[in-house]
Design an enzyme around this catalytic site. Structure first.
Site, PDB file in Angstrom:
ATOM      1  N   GLY A 185       0.813  -1.078   0.040  1.00 36.48           N
ATOM      2  CA  GLY A 185      -0.020   0.012   0.027  1.00 36.48           C
ATOM      3  C   GLY A 185       0.726   1.276   0.020  1.00 36.48           C
ATOM      4  N   GLY A 243       5.374   4.247  -8.844  1.00 41.40           N
ATOM      5  CA  GLY A 243       6.179   2.791  -9.054  1.00 41.40           C
ATOM      6  C   GLY A 243       5.154   1.759  -9.137  1.00 41.40           C
ATOM      7  N   HIS A 244       4.428   1.571  -8.018  1.00 32.95           N
ATOM      8  CA  HIS A 244       3.448   0.690  -7.975  1.00 32.95           C
ATOM      9  C   HIS A 244       2.496   0.857  -9.173  1.00 32.95           C
ATOM     10  CE1 HIS A 244       4.173   1.314  -3.596  1.00 32.95           C
ATOM     11  NE2 HIS A 244       4.551   0.340  -3.616  1.00 32.95           N
ATOM     12  N   ARG A 272       8.557   5.007   1.550  1.00 35.69           N
ATOM     13  CA  ARG A 272       9.230   5.544   2.734  1.00 35.69           C
ATOM     14  C   ARG A 272       9.887   6.983   2.454  1.00 35.69           C
ATOM     15  NH1 ARG A 272      10.603  -0.163   3.638  1.00 35.69           N
ATOM     16  NH2 ARG A 272      10.008  -0.692   5.902  1.00 35.69           N
ATOM     17  N   VAL A 328      10.977   3.413 -10.976  1.00 33.66           N
ATOM     18  CA  VAL A 328      10.404   4.747 -11.400  1.00 33.66           C
ATOM     19  C   VAL A 328      11.008   5.855 -10.697  1.00 33.66           C
ATOM     20  CG1 VAL A 328       8.358   6.219 -11.629  1.00 33.66           C
ATOM     21  CG2 VAL A 328       8.107   3.635 -12.214  1.00 33.66           C
TER      22      VAL A 328
END
Ligand code: PAF
Length: 275
Positions: A28, A33-34, A184, A173
């Site tokens: 989450g 990037g995700h 983070r 990314v």
């Protein structure tokens, strides 16, 4: 996009058996990037499952499990916009019911670097991804190159346990200043955020030096001066991309990897050297 919070709901959806299924596991706090992983999975499969699960098993004592960023409502919206078909977002007790004790240890690929600095971390990662792969049964698994050692651990997991799926590693990314996107990054204060892209610059310098045949130790000493304060280096190394064994000189299919602490936040980055 459908939401499943229980194994039963996930299994009911899975019985629909899409001809090709892509899977994007996450914890989450999703960033570009995700979403890039999800979009890539979307472009290659008839259906896509993403998971959002902050996996307690991969956090050590004193790590940031309690303060790890969580935003399920925001994550749902972002994943729906990429065309993900099902979001699996279980509570911890769904994945680790009372008495859970079976773990997966992939051995030496997970022992150095992050594995040495975070004992038990990769056992936690392999265990949860092993369980998720078993439940989702995807044809293709998508993970980010930013966590290079994790991707090597997961490739080994899939090979050793003969999961019937391929592993696709999707390039990192980056922000416009070169900082690799990470959930983070939001922990960084202004000074740390300003210094953080020097991790990527240090890696580029290190790769340049080892490419020209500079001995590794000298290259490491020279390149590490690029890291800006308050960055404190944990490691800067050259490793085999599959085994994560340290290399004494650059050769094909290698990663140069680095980790550094910026205040209380550890950041990782790497560059792949294909030939
Ligand atoms: O990279 C992550 O977000 C996690 O380690 C993963 C692969 C989702 C397992 O919890």
């Amino acid at each position: 996009m459908q939401l499943a919070t229980s194994i039963e709901e996930l299994r009911a959806w899975r019985r629909g058996a899409p001809p090709t299924l892509g899977f994007v596991p996450t914890m989450g706090a999703l960033h570009e990037g995700h979403l890039d992983l999800a979009r890539f999975a979307r472009s290659q499969n008839a259906a896509v499952v993403a998971s959002v699960f902050v996996n307690p098993l991969q956090f050590g004592e004193g790590e940031d499990l309690a303060r790890y960023p969580r935003d399920l409502a925001g994550d749902r919206e972002k994943l729906a916009a990429t065309g993900v078909d099902l979001l699996f977002a279980p509570e911890a007790q769904e994945i680790y019911p009372h008495g859970f004790s079976t773990t997966i240890d992939v051995g030496s690929v997970g022992e150095g670097y992050e594995g040495a600095l975070r004992p038990g971390h990769f056992r936690g990662v392999a265990t949860v991804v092993g369980k998720l792969l078993h439940l989702v049964a995807p044809h293709r698994l998508y993970v980010g190159q930013k966590d290079a050692q994790q991707s090597a651990v997961l490739r080994k997991l899939v090979r050793d346990l003969a999961y019937d799926c391929t592993v696709t590693i999707v390039p990192t990314v980056r922000e416009t200043d070169g900082l690799a996107m990470s959930s983070r990054n939001i922990y960084l204060d202004e000074r740390e955020r300003h210094a953080a892209p020097s991790l990527h610059r240090m890696l580029r310098r290190f790769l340049e030096l080892v490419k020209t045949g500079e001995p590794l130790e000298i290259a490491r000493t020279k390149a590490s001066t690029v890291l800006e304060a308050p960055g404190a280096l944990d490691y800067l190394a050259c490793v085999d991309a599959e085994s994560f064994e340290p290399l004494q000189a650059l050769r094909s299919n290698a990663f140069v990897i680095a980790a550094a602490r910026f205040g209380r936040t550890r950041l990782l980055d790497n560059l792949w050297f294909p030939q």
